[in-house]
Design a protein around this motif. Structure first.
Motif, PDB file in Angstrom:
ATOM      1  N   THR A 179      44.052 -53.455 -39.469  1.00 25.11           N
ATOM      2  CA  THR A 179      42.677 -53.121 -39.102  1.00 25.11           C
ATOM      3  C   THR A 179      41.719 -54.192 -39.603  1.00 25.11           C
ATOM      4  O   THR A 179      41.759 -54.569 -40.773  1.00 25.11           O
ATOM      5  CB  THR A 179      42.273 -51.759 -39.696  1.00 25.11           C
ATOM      6  N   SER A 220      45.180 -54.723 -34.680  1.00 23.20           N
ATOM      7  CA  SER A 220      45.401 -53.632 -33.735  1.00 23.20           C
ATOM      8  C   SER A 220      44.169 -52.749 -33.563  1.00 23.20           C
ATOM      9  O   SER A 220      44.075 -52.003 -32.590  1.00 23.20           O
ATOM     10  CB  SER A 220      46.581 -52.774 -34.186  1.00 23.20           C
ATOM     11  N   ARG A 221      43.241 -52.865 -34.515  1.00 20.26           N
ATOM     12  CA  ARG A 221      42.037 -52.027 -34.456  1.00 20.26           C
ATOM     13  C   ARG A 221      40.897 -52.736 -35.164  1.00 20.26           C
ATOM     14  O   ARG A 221      41.098 -53.373 -36.202  1.00 20.26           O
ATOM     15  CB  ARG A 221      42.307 -50.684 -35.122  1.00 20.26           C
ATOM     16  N   ILE A 229      35.024 -47.750 -33.658  1.00 21.62           N
ATOM     17  CA  ILE A 229      36.401 -48.223 -33.485  1.00 21.62           C
ATOM     18  C   ILE A 229      36.610 -48.823 -32.095  1.00 21.62           C
ATOM     19  O   ILE A 229      36.149 -48.288 -31.086  1.00 21.62           O
ATOM     20  CB  ILE A 229      37.383 -47.065 -33.714  1.00 21.62           C
ATOM     21  N   TYR A 230      37.359 -49.938 -32.086  1.00 26.77           N
ATOM     22  CA  TYR A 230      37.792 -50.565 -30.826  1.00 26.77           C
ATOM     23  C   TYR A 230      39.281 -50.865 -30.946  1.00 26.77           C
ATOM     24  O   TYR A 230      39.717 -51.477 -31.930  1.00 26.77           O
ATOM     25  CB  TYR A 230      37.015 -51.861 -30.573  1.00 26.77           C
ATOM     26  N   GLU A 231      40.083 -50.441 -29.935  1.00 25.90           N
ATOM     27  CA  GLU A 231      41.538 -50.586 -30.020  1.00 25.90           C
ATOM     28  C   GLU A 231      42.184 -51.116 -28.742  1.00 25.90           C
ATOM     29  O   GLU A 231      43.406 -51.072 -28.613  1.00 25.90           O
ATOM     30  CB  GLU A 231      42.173 -49.228 -30.366  1.00 25.90           C
ATOM     31  N   VAL A 234      43.095 -55.804 -28.692  1.00 30.26           N
ATOM     32  CA  VAL A 234      42.133 -56.367 -29.631  1.00 30.26           C
ATOM     33  C   VAL A 234      42.269 -57.870 -29.783  1.00 30.26           C
ATOM     34  O   VAL A 234      41.278 -58.613 -29.726  1.00 30.26           O
ATOM     35  CB  VAL A 234      42.255 -55.673 -31.007  1.00 30.26           C
TER      36      VAL A 234
END
Length: 246
Positions: A179, A220-221, A229-231, A234
């Motif tokens: 992350t 990954s995030r 959050i953006y997934e 990425v």
């Protein structure tokens, strides 16, 4: 406390200074301790404590606070956390941001022009700002970090200098979960990962160039302080931003 390593974006929403504002501090924990990244606006400790409890973490397990930069929405709650938690809290930031966090220098975004303009603001916005100017949040920084340093907490946290939003702004990469805790280096707007917001960046060219540093990480995030959050693919999206903005 929960066992194992966990990470959670804490969605904190409140009506502040005349408008609704939502931010996303990040909580990381393991069986030993909890680490909070950024502390919200002044007065938001109860909201953040409730968010801790929703993921099963006690506020009293908090041992470290990492401050990505000194803007008010990131340092505002810091003194309250230090007062509320019974055990000592280690406050972590970098040398460029330290004097602002400690109250030795005025918050950079509170420029003379902004202060002069306050007289024309509506009272619900101007009065809280003037109070903050008179008594800004401040707390001692205990530990200084540098670019590329790995903090051995909760599965490993890498410091990534991403200046531009402020001169000492940094992001963090949580190795165990892949992350990126972006701070204000990027934003999420209507589900889309975007570069830094030029309206709030001290040096937008430098902020845009900082995105290139993120391409080397397997992410990954993303947790953006503004937008959450953006997934979605990425690494590809960050590469696109780096090529376009850098």
């Amino acid at each position: 406390m929960n066992t194992g390593i966990g990470i959670q974006a804490l969605e904190i929403s409140a009506h502040l200074m005349g408008e609704q504002r939502t931010i996303y501090p990040t909580l990381i924990w393991d069986e030993h301790e909890a680490v909070l990244i950024d502390t919200g606006y002044p007065g938001q400790l109860p909201l953040i404590q409730e968010a801790f409890e929703r993921v099963g973490i006690s506020l009293q397990s908090l041992r470290k606070i990492i401050i990505t930069h000194h803007d008010l929405d990131h340092i505002g709650g810091l003194p309250s956390f230090i007062e509320a938690v019974e055990s000592p809290i280690e406050v972590i930031s970098n040398a460029l941001e330290k004097p602002y966090i400690q109250g030795e220098r005025r918050i950079m975004k509170f420029t003379d022009e902004v202060i002069a303009a306050m007289d024309s603001w509506p009272p619900e916005r101007a009065i809280p700002f003037k109070r903050l100017l008179a008594s800004p949040p401040a707390a001692p920084v205990n530990t200084l970090v540098t670019d590329g340093e790995t903090l051995p907490y909760c599965g490993g946290i890498i410091i990534i200098d991403t200046p531009g939003h402020t001169p000492g702004h940094f992001s963090l990469y949580h190795q165990a979960s892949k992350t990126l805790i972006a701070g204000d280096a990027m934003v999420v707007d209507h589900g889309q990962l975007l570069g830094p917001d030029p309206r709030y960046s001290i040096d937008i060219a430098q902020a845009n160039a900082s995105i290139k540093k993120l391409v080397q990480y397997d992410i990954s995030r993303v947790i953006a302080y503004h937008g959450g959050i953006y997934e979605d693919h990425v690494n590809q999206r960050i590469a696109e931003l780096a090529a376009h903005l850098g």
